[in-house]
Design a protein around this motif. Structure first.
Motif, PDB file in Angstrom:
ATOM      1  N   VAL A 183       0.843  -1.201   0.000  1.00 35.45           N
ATOM      2  CA  VAL A 183       0.000   0.000   0.000  1.00 35.45           C
ATOM      3  C   VAL A 183       0.876   1.249   0.000  1.00 35.45           C
ATOM      4  N   PHE A 184       1.902   1.221   0.816  1.00 39.23           N
ATOM      5  CA  PHE A 184       2.866   2.323   0.870  1.00 39.23           C
ATOM      6  C   PHE A 184       3.469   2.580  -0.512  1.00 39.23           C
ATOM      7  N   SER A 185       3.857   1.513  -1.196  1.00 35.21           N
ATOM      8  CA  SER A 185       4.453   1.648  -2.529  1.00 35.21           C
ATOM      9  C   SER A 185       3.472   2.286  -3.503  1.00 35.21           C
ATOM     10  N   LEU A 186       2.200   1.928  -3.387  1.00 40.20           N
ATOM     11  CA  LEU A 186       1.193   2.500  -4.274  1.00 40.20           C
ATOM     12  C   LEU A 186       1.073   4.005  -4.070  1.00 40.20           C
ATOM     13  N   TYR A 187       0.980   4.445  -2.816  1.00 40.70           N
ATOM     14  CA  TYR A 187       0.870   5.880  -2.563  1.00 40.70           C
ATOM     15  C   TYR A 187       2.094   6.627  -3.088  1.00 40.70           C
ATOM     16  N   LEU A 188       3.280   6.078  -2.849  1.00 45.99           N
ATOM     17  CA  LEU A 188       4.484   6.786  -3.291  1.00 45.99           C
ATOM     18  C   LEU A 188       4.630   6.770  -4.806  1.00 45.99           C
ATOM     19  N   LEU A 189       4.193   5.697  -5.450  1.00 44.75           N
ATOM     20  CA  LEU A 189       4.232   5.670  -6.912  1.00 44.75           C
ATOM     21  C   LEU A 189       3.287   6.724  -7.486  1.00 44.75           C
ATOM     22  N   ARG A 190       2.115   6.860  -6.897  1.00 36.72           N
ATOM     23  CA  ARG A 190       1.175   7.887  -7.365  1.00 36.72           C
ATOM     24  C   ARG A 190       1.726   9.291  -7.128  1.00 36.72           C
ATOM     25  N   ILE A 191       2.375   9.482  -5.994  1.00 34.96           N
ATOM     26  CA  ILE A 191       2.987  10.789  -5.733  1.00 34.96           C
ATOM     27  C   ILE A 191       4.079  11.070  -6.763  1.00 34.96           C
ATOM     28  N   TYR A 192       4.853  10.047  -7.107  1.00 31.61           N
ATOM     29  CA  TYR A 192       5.890  10.244  -8.123  1.00 31.61           C
ATOM     30  C   TYR A 192       5.272  10.653  -9.457  1.00 31.61           C
ATOM     31  N   ARG A 193       4.190  10.005  -9.839  1.00 33.03           N
ATOM     32  CA  ARG A 193       3.536  10.373 -11.100  1.00 33.03           C
ATOM     33  C   ARG A 193       3.118  11.836 -11.069  1.00 33.03           C
ATOM     34  N   TRP A 194       2.599  12.265  -9.926  1.00 32.09           N
ATOM     35  CA  TRP A 194       2.174  13.662  -9.795  1.00 32.09           C
ATOM     36  C   TRP A 194       3.385  14.587  -9.898  1.00 32.09           C
ATOM     37  N   ILE A 195       4.457  14.256  -9.181  1.00 36.87           N
ATOM     38  CA  ILE A 195       5.673  15.069  -9.224  1.00 36.87           C
ATOM     39  C   ILE A 195       6.230  15.125 -10.642  1.00 36.87           C
ATOM     40  N   SER A 196       6.251  13.985 -11.313  1.00 43.21           N
ATOM     41  CA  SER A 196       6.784  13.923 -12.674  1.00 43.21           C
ATOM     42  C   SER A 196       6.023  14.852 -13.604  1.00 43.21           C
ATOM     43  N   SER A 197       4.694  14.821 -13.501  1.00 46.95           N
ATOM     44  CA  SER A 197       3.863  15.677 -14.348  1.00 46.95           C
ATOM     45  C   SER A 197       4.073  17.149 -14.015  1.00 46.95           C
ATOM     46  N   LYS A 198       4.112  17.453 -12.726  1.00 40.94           N
ATOM     47  CA  LYS A 198       4.263  18.846 -12.302  1.00 40.94           C
ATOM     48  C   LYS A 198       5.646  19.381 -12.668  1.00 40.94           C
ATOM     49  N   ALA A 199       6.668  18.564 -12.467  1.00 39.83           N
ATOM     50  CA  ALA A 199       8.028  18.992 -12.794  1.00 39.83           C
ATOM     51  C   ALA A 199       8.169  19.247 -14.290  1.00 39.83           C
ATOM     52  N   ALA A 200       7.528  18.402 -15.109  1.00 37.75           N
ATOM     53  CA  ALA A 200       7.591  18.586 -16.559  1.00 37.75           C
ATOM     54  C   ALA A 200       6.977  19.921 -16.957  1.00 37.75           C
ATOM     55  N   GLU A 201       5.883  20.295 -16.302  1.00 34.29           N
ATOM     56  CA  GLU A 201       5.253  21.590 -16.584  1.00 34.29           C
ATOM     57  C   GLU A 201       6.210  22.739 -16.287  1.00 34.29           C
ATOM     58  N   GLN A 202       7.107  22.513 -15.337  1.00 30.82           N
ATOM     59  CA  GLN A 202       8.010  23.573 -14.895  1.00 30.82           C
ATOM     60  C   GLN A 202       9.410  23.433 -15.484  1.00 30.82           C
ATOM     61  N   GLY A 203       9.518  22.570 -16.507  1.00 31.92           N
ATOM     62  CA  GLY A 203      10.757  22.496 -17.260  1.00 31.92           C
ATOM     63  C   GLY A 203      11.823  21.596 -16.688  1.00 31.92           C
TER      64      GLY A 203
END
Length: 327
Positions: free
Chosen positions: A267-287
């Protein structure tokens, strides 16, 4: 969770794995992510002096307008450099050839752990009284048992890795897909009170930061704050990301609230993987482009920043001078 209940009753762990419950928790985390992301960026901005002098005149300085992508480079590149420096020590210690040598001399394995395996060496050096019991148990642990547990953990990882490609892993969206429950439950991967989830996942994280997150203090407290400190129907009316030690009080008479070192790793891995996806998308928006191979290095650094917003809270919750046993 309360330690006295969690030790004997699995009901709250079962709830933590319930898919509808997971979505409720995730929705709250997703609400908190943009708020803490902005705080993360704000902390990265260089401080500006309130007043500067230009050609003899004192003027108000404008806040830094440094691009967010540049700020992320400064934070995440340093995080990766620090990780790689530390990971090299773990990789060298658990090199396949070294393991074969340890099998010939388990006593040497234990001795070298105390000096060369960072998580063990540092914990043994700490003088906090809360660690005395762990230090005693570690010193009494049989070298052959320590070697067997770490060998079993690495064997489990090798078999698991062969069945979970990096391509498949990145799309997982339910705990069962990870097939990581044995990390928690298999008694052959554990020495009670000595080698538990904290130490095991620190070792695995430094071996594979792409698929093995570190179940540690910053990550679990970070999830606690991101989820709004809510209990989400837990019987104990407490957060699933915390372990409240109601069995042994701190010196000041309070209960110590530490990270939930028994939290389900899938369960922990799932939450952190989802957070990574969010970070990846947000970071891409910011270059800024993240590197999947170091996925959980970024997540760990972000969750450290989440915790940095609540250091006083954490000191109070953890009875100021209490440090949880890493096992």
């Amino acid at each position: 969770m309360f330690r006295s209940i969690a030790r004997t009753d699995n009901a709250e762990f079962e709830l933590a794995r319930d898919l509808r419950h997971i979505e409720d928790v995730w929705n709250e985390i997703a609400t908190g992510l943009p708020v803490y992301w902005q705080k993360f960026l704000d902390r990265l901005r260089p401080p500006a002096s309130d007043v500067i002098e230009i050609l003899g005149a004192r003027v108000q300085q404008e806040p830094s307008t440094q691009a967010d992508g540049v700020l992320l480079v400064s934070a995440f590149d340093v995080a990766v450099e620090e990780f790689e420096s530390e990971a090299a020590k773990y990789r060298e210690f658990f090199d396949e050839g070294a393991i074969e040598e340890y099998e010939e001399d388990p006593n040497a394995f234990k001795h070298l752990m105390t000096r060369e395996l960072p998580v063990i060496a540092r914990t043994l050096r700490q003088s906090n009284k809360e660690l005395k019991e762990w230090q005693k148990k570690f010193r009494l642990a049989r070298p052959a048992d320590l070697l067997a547990v770490f060998t079993n953990v690495l064997d489990f990882y090798d078999e698991w890795s062969a069945n979970h490609s990096v391509v498949a892993y990145k799309s997982y969206n339910a705990p069962a897909e990870f097939q990581l429950a044995p990390i928690n439950d298999d008694e052959n991967l554990n020495i009670p009170g000595v080698i538990g989830m904290g130490i095991k996942t620190i070792v695995l994280f430094h071996k594979d930061p792409q698929r093995m997150p570190q179940l540690g203090r910053f990550a679990l407290f970070g999830l606690y704050f991101l989820s709004g400190r809510k209990s989400f129907g837990m019987i104990s009316d407490s957060s699933e990301f915390l372990m409240i030690n109601d069995e042994t009080k701190a010196a000041n008479g309070s209960f110590v609230m530490d990270q939930n070192y028994w939290y389900p790793y899938d369960v922990f891995s799932l939450y952190l993987l989802r957070i990574y996806r969010w970070i990846s998308s947000k970071a891409a928006e910011q270059g800024f482009g993240v590197d999947d191979q170091r996925r959980y290095v970024y997540v760990e650094r972000f969750l450290e920043a989440v915790c940095a917003e609540h250091l006083d809270d954490m000191k109070t919750m953890r009875a100021h001078d209490s440090f949880g046993i890493p096992a």
